[in-house]
Write a protein that holds these residues in place. Structure first.
Motif, PDB file in Angstrom:
ATOM      1  N   TRP A   3     -39.032  -7.542  19.110  1.00  0.00           N
ATOM      2  CA  TRP A   3     -37.713  -7.127  19.540  1.00  0.00           C
ATOM      3  C   TRP A   3     -37.562  -7.330  21.038  1.00  0.00           C
ATOM      4  O   TRP A   3     -36.563  -7.846  21.519  1.00  0.00           O
ATOM      5  N   ASN A   6     -37.236 -10.968  21.938  1.00  0.00           N
ATOM      6  CA  ASN A   6     -35.900 -11.447  21.596  1.00  0.00           C
ATOM      7  C   ASN A   6     -34.853 -10.954  22.577  1.00  0.00           C
ATOM      8  O   ASN A   6     -33.854 -11.621  22.824  1.00  0.00           O
ATOM      9  N   MET A   7     -35.093  -9.759  23.126  1.00  0.00           N
ATOM     10  CA  MET A   7     -34.118  -9.188  24.037  1.00  0.00           C
ATOM     11  C   MET A   7     -34.103  -9.978  25.345  1.00  0.00           C
ATOM     12  O   MET A   7     -33.049 -10.285  25.892  1.00  0.00           O
ATOM     13  N   ASP A  68     -30.732 -11.139   9.595  1.00  0.00           N
ATOM     14  CA  ASP A  68     -31.773 -10.929  10.587  1.00  0.00           C
ATOM     15  C   ASP A  68     -31.185 -10.699  11.978  1.00  0.00           C
ATOM     16  O   ASP A  68     -31.902 -10.617  12.946  1.00  0.00           O
ATOM     17  N   PHE A  70     -28.513  -8.497  14.518  1.00  0.00           N
ATOM     18  CA  PHE A  70     -27.714  -7.273  14.624  1.00  0.00           C
ATOM     19  C   PHE A  70     -26.380  -7.529  15.307  1.00  0.00           C
ATOM     20  O   PHE A  70     -25.337  -7.096  14.839  1.00  0.00           O
ATOM     21  N   VAL A  71     -26.424  -8.256  16.424  1.00  0.00           N
ATOM     22  CA  VAL A  71     -25.178  -8.514  17.158  1.00  0.00           C
ATOM     23  C   VAL A  71     -24.694  -9.925  16.812  1.00  0.00           C
ATOM     24  O   VAL A  71     -25.336 -10.911  17.154  1.00  0.00           O
TER      25      VAL A  71
ATOM     26  N   LEU B 155     -25.200  -3.210  23.223  1.00  0.00           N
ATOM     27  CA  LEU B 155     -24.982  -4.506  22.568  1.00  0.00           C
ATOM     28  C   LEU B 155     -25.804  -5.587  23.272  1.00  0.00           C
ATOM     29  O   LEU B 155     -26.371  -6.470  22.628  1.00  0.00           O
ATOM     30  N   LEU B 157     -28.622  -5.138  25.016  1.00  0.00           N
ATOM     31  CA  LEU B 157     -30.051  -4.942  24.765  1.00  0.00           C
ATOM     32  C   LEU B 157     -30.417  -5.271  23.320  1.00  0.00           C
ATOM     33  O   LEU B 157     -31.536  -5.670  23.036  1.00  0.00           O
ATOM     34  N   ALA B 158     -29.462  -5.100  22.421  1.00  0.00           N
ATOM     35  CA  ALA B 158     -29.767  -5.300  21.001  1.00  0.00           C
ATOM     36  C   ALA B 158     -29.450  -6.720  20.547  1.00  0.00           C
ATOM     37  O   ALA B 158     -29.503  -7.025  19.369  1.00  0.00           O
ATOM     38  N   ARG B 159     -29.147  -7.611  21.508  1.00  0.00           N
ATOM     39  CA  ARG B 159     -28.664  -8.927  21.062  1.00  0.00           C
ATOM     40  C   ARG B 159     -29.729  -9.722  20.335  1.00  0.00           C
ATOM     41  O   ARG B 159     -29.448 -10.614  19.557  1.00  0.00           O
ATOM     42  N   GLY B 160     -31.032  -9.424  20.607  1.00  0.00           N
ATOM     43  CA  GLY B 160     -32.071 -10.143  19.888  1.00  0.00           C
ATOM     44  C   GLY B 160     -32.580  -9.395  18.672  1.00  0.00           C
ATOM     45  O   GLY B 160     -33.526  -9.826  18.022  1.00  0.00           O
ATOM     46  N   ALA B 161     -31.961  -8.265  18.373  1.00  0.00           N
ATOM     47  CA  ALA B 161     -32.513  -7.392  17.334  1.00  0.00           C
ATOM     48  C   ALA B 161     -32.057  -7.801  15.942  1.00  0.00           C
ATOM     49  O   ALA B 161     -31.078  -8.519  15.784  1.00  0.00           O
ATOM     50  N   SER B 162     -32.805  -7.343  14.959  1.00  0.00           N
ATOM     51  CA  SER B 162     -32.379  -7.544  13.570  1.00  0.00           C
ATOM     52  C   SER B 162     -31.660  -6.265  13.129  1.00  0.00           C
ATOM     53  O   SER B 162     -31.759  -5.230  13.786  1.00  0.00           O
ATOM     54  N   PRO B 163     -30.935  -6.323  12.005  1.00  0.00           N
ATOM     55  CA  PRO B 163     -30.200  -5.125  11.576  1.00  0.00           C
ATOM     56  C   PRO B 163     -31.094  -3.922  11.294  1.00  0.00           C
ATOM     57  O   PRO B 163     -30.597  -2.814  11.131  1.00  0.00           O
ATOM     58  N   ILE B 165     -32.586  -2.415  13.297  1.00  0.00           N
ATOM     59  CA  ILE B 165     -32.399  -1.508  14.433  1.00  0.00           C
ATOM     60  C   ILE B 165     -31.493  -0.332  14.040  1.00  0.00           C
ATOM     61  O   ILE B 165     -31.522   0.719  14.658  1.00  0.00           O
ATOM     62  N   ASN B 166     -30.725  -0.507  12.977  1.00  0.00           N
ATOM     63  CA  ASN B 166     -29.884   0.587  12.491  1.00  0.00           C
ATOM     64  C   ASN B 166     -30.702   1.829  12.163  1.00  0.00           C
ATOM     65  O   ASN B 166     -30.218   2.949  12.273  1.00  0.00           O
ATOM     66  N   PHE B 169     -30.911   3.694  15.290  1.00  0.00           N
ATOM     67  CA  PHE B 169     -29.621   4.275  15.662  1.00  0.00           C
ATOM     68  C   PHE B 169     -29.282   5.487  14.799  1.00  0.00           C
ATOM     69  O   PHE B 169     -28.608   6.406  15.238  1.00  0.00           O
ATOM     70  N   ARG B 246     -20.044   3.265  12.606  1.00  0.00           N
ATOM     71  CA  ARG B 246     -21.308   2.728  12.101  1.00  0.00           C
ATOM     72  C   ARG B 246     -22.433   3.298  12.963  1.00  0.00           C
ATOM     73  O   ARG B 246     -22.173   3.891  14.007  1.00  0.00           O
ATOM     74  N   ILE B 248     -24.466   2.295  15.186  1.00  0.00           N
ATOM     75  CA  ILE B 248     -24.500   2.032  16.627  1.00  0.00           C
ATOM     76  C   ILE B 248     -23.432   2.855  17.355  1.00  0.00           C
ATOM     77  O   ILE B 248     -23.670   3.377  18.446  1.00  0.00           O
ATOM     78  N   ARG B 289     -14.516  -4.091  20.547  1.00  0.00           N
ATOM     79  CA  ARG B 289     -13.272  -4.851  20.423  1.00  0.00           C
ATOM     80  C   ARG B 289     -12.148  -3.860  20.687  1.00  0.00           C
ATOM     81  O   ARG B 289     -12.052  -2.834  20.023  1.00  0.00           O
ATOM     82  N   THR B 291      -9.144  -3.733  20.011  1.00  0.00           N
ATOM     83  CA  THR B 291      -8.231  -3.461  18.892  1.00  0.00           C
ATOM     84  C   THR B 291      -8.922  -2.749  17.740  1.00  0.00           C
ATOM     85  O   THR B 291      -8.300  -2.464  16.728  1.00  0.00           O
TER      86      THR B 291
END
Lengths: 209, 327
Positions: A3, A6-7, A68, A70-71, B155, B157-163, B165-166, B169, B246, B248, B289, B291
């Protein structure tokens, strides 16, 4: 630590690239259909089966990446909906080519008309995904075009089916009619997927812009 | 013991119950909506924290209300009763409308209205009023910004994360919700404890202002029961009506809210938990977002927040005369 790595240096998630790739395959499969209709006897240069397999693989990769990551650049369910619609479109056009060969159907003017419209639809969808990121408004114009083409395909579909029903008298004619009806039904299904695609593009546009 | 004392005791406990019922929805809404835990588990967790809180610490809110808004000499039993009844009414109205609003502000408004009618405007303390007004307008802005910034950071910091990570959270919200509930219970049960103790002193039952243990236990118990009951109308507004929360968003709004509340406590500026938490949720959503947030819901809340003090003051003023007549 995966993680953390990847960050610091995230892998670029290329969902839009994968979608564009799927769009390219939509064009390729319609070209295969067109080629077959032009010269039914000859083995086609664009192997429909291979195109369909490649497209499936792209979609598998996209879904894997989606699971795989998240964002995501767009809402994940929207990316999935676009990808699924494109994949279904490709599948239906592929089915059409296969059935034409198996049923040994001769090309008709109606079929050529369908393939012309499907080709426009596929290139509009491909352009829509290409514009999605930077020019949402233009993507919506392409999506609107997809919807227009779907209307034309449905018109042609109804006309074709009506003709099939009224020109059938003998049993061999009936069999030919049923074959043809099966094929055009799948063409109409492909066009329906185009509408699902276009609606998703419009949804995304409403949310983001 | 006089009848009025018993009426005050009951009203204070009803207010305490509604306080837990009403305000704790800010804390439990995001863990519930993001499915960090089952609603039942979240409510139990918050109730336990609300019960423990009053025994541990916290006098800030009670002190502000008892001394800094109005002249302490102006606070009679009748004033307290009118203030509490109007706060109870305002809480019921906003609960019915599904708008989270601050119970402390309702009580402050009630106190102001009742004091104006009984003694006059001169009994109000301008400085305290300014502090409250500033907090009223600062809380939503702070919550909004904190939620927005923390969401952007998360967002990134979590850009490389997989789901997966939920999982984080969700789990982390169990701790943040417990902490927030603890501090909320500590501060808000104080109001009830202070009021009951004050009534005891006025009655002559107690000779000095020391909160008896049974008062603490009773206040802690009522706010915990109120919390456990769950203000579902408010939870729905916060968890679903602003936008679908959700994991996050739950994580971000809880930590952004806790950060603002702690920061404000350090600098001595009172902020409203309700306003900070609700606006942090909006901030988190708009970072993703703009909106995404249904801003009409946000506008409803803002109107209610601005109206809280004047409306409670008006109701308390109107209630003061019948109370004066009865006791």
């Amino acid at each position: 630590m995966q993680w953390f790595r990847n960050m610091v240096r995230p892998e670029k998630n290329d969902f839009l690239k994968l979608l564009i790739e799927q769009g390219n395959h939509a064009i390729l499969i319609v070209e295969a259909l067109e080629e077959y209709l032009r010269e039914p006897g000859k083995p086609t240069k664009k192997n429909a089966k291979q195109v369909e397999r490649d497209a499936d693989e792209i979609q598998r990769i996209l879904v894997y990446e989606l699971n795989d990551t998240f964002v995501t650049p767009l809402d994940r369910e929207d990316i999935h909906a676009l990808s699924r619609a494109l994949d279904n479109f490709i599948d239906y056009v592929y089915t059409t080519v296969e059935e034409l060969q198996i049923f040994q159907l001769a090309p008709t003017p109606a079929l050529l008309g369908f393939s012309e419209l499907l080709k426009d639809m596929a290139s509009s969808m491909q352009l829509a995904v290409e514009r999605l990121q930077d020019h949402g408004g233009v993507a919506v114009q392409h999506a609107t075009n997809v919807k227009k083409l779907e209307n034309q395909i449905e018109d042609l579909y109804r006309k074709t089916v009506a003709e099939l029903f009224s020109n059938t008298e003998t049993v061999p004619e009936l069999i030919e009619m049923l074959k043809m009806r099966e094929v055009v039904r799948h063409i109409s299904n492909a066009a329906d997927q185009g509408v699902i695609f276009a609606d998703t593009v419009m949804d995304i546009n409403i949310k983001v812009y | 013991m006089s009848i009025e004392f018993i009426v005050i005791l009951i009203t204070a406990l009803v207010f305490d119950f509604l306080n837990g019922f009403h305000d704790s929805s800010n804390i439990v809404a995001t863990p519930i909506a993001s499915r960090a835990l089952s609603p039942r588990a979240v409510l139990w967790l918050a109730a336990i924290a609300h019960f423990i809180g009053p025994f541990l610490f916290g006098t800030a809110v009670a002190k502000t209300i008892g001394e800094e808004i109005v002249n302490p000499n102006a606070i009679t039993l009748n004033v307290v009763l009118a203030a509490m009844l109007s706060a109870v009414l305002w809480n019921l109205i906003t609960w019915y409308l599904g708008i989270p609003s601050s119970s402390s502000h309702a009580l402050i408004g009630g106190l102001i209205g009742a004091v104006i009618v009984s003694v006059g405007v001169e009994a109000l303390k301008p400085q305290g009023l300014i502090v409250v007004t500033v907090a009223l307008f600062a809380s939503p802005v702070l919550g909004l910004f904190a939620g927005y910034l923390l969401m952007k950071a998360t967002l990134f910091l979590a850009r490389g994360a997989s789901p997966r990570i939920n999982w984080f959270f969700k789990r982390i919200q169990i701790f943040s919700a417990f902490g927030l509930a603890l501090s909320h219970g500590a501060n808000d049960a104080q109001k009830t404890m202070g009021i009951i103790t004050m009534a005891l002193v006025i009655e002559g039952v107690a000779t000095e202002f020391i909160v008896p243990i049974w008062v603490t236990a009773l206040s802690a118990g009522m706010i915990a029961i109120g919390t456990a009951t769950g203000g579902w109308r408010l939870i729905r507004t916060l968890g679903w009506r602003i936008y679908q929360i959700r994991p996050i968003h739950g994580f971000v709004s809880q930590f952004a809210g806790a950060g603002v509340i702690l920061g404000a406590a350090l600098f001595g500026g009172p902020v409203s938990t309700t306003q900070v938490m609700s606006s942090a949720i909006m901030g988190a959503g708009s970072a993703e977002r703009i909106t995404k947030v249904r801003w009409t819901v946000g506008r409803e809340m803002l109107i209610a927040w601005i109206l809280t003090i004047p409306a409670a003051a008006l109701m308390a003023a109107l209630l003061y005369w019948p109370i004066q007549f009865l006791f």
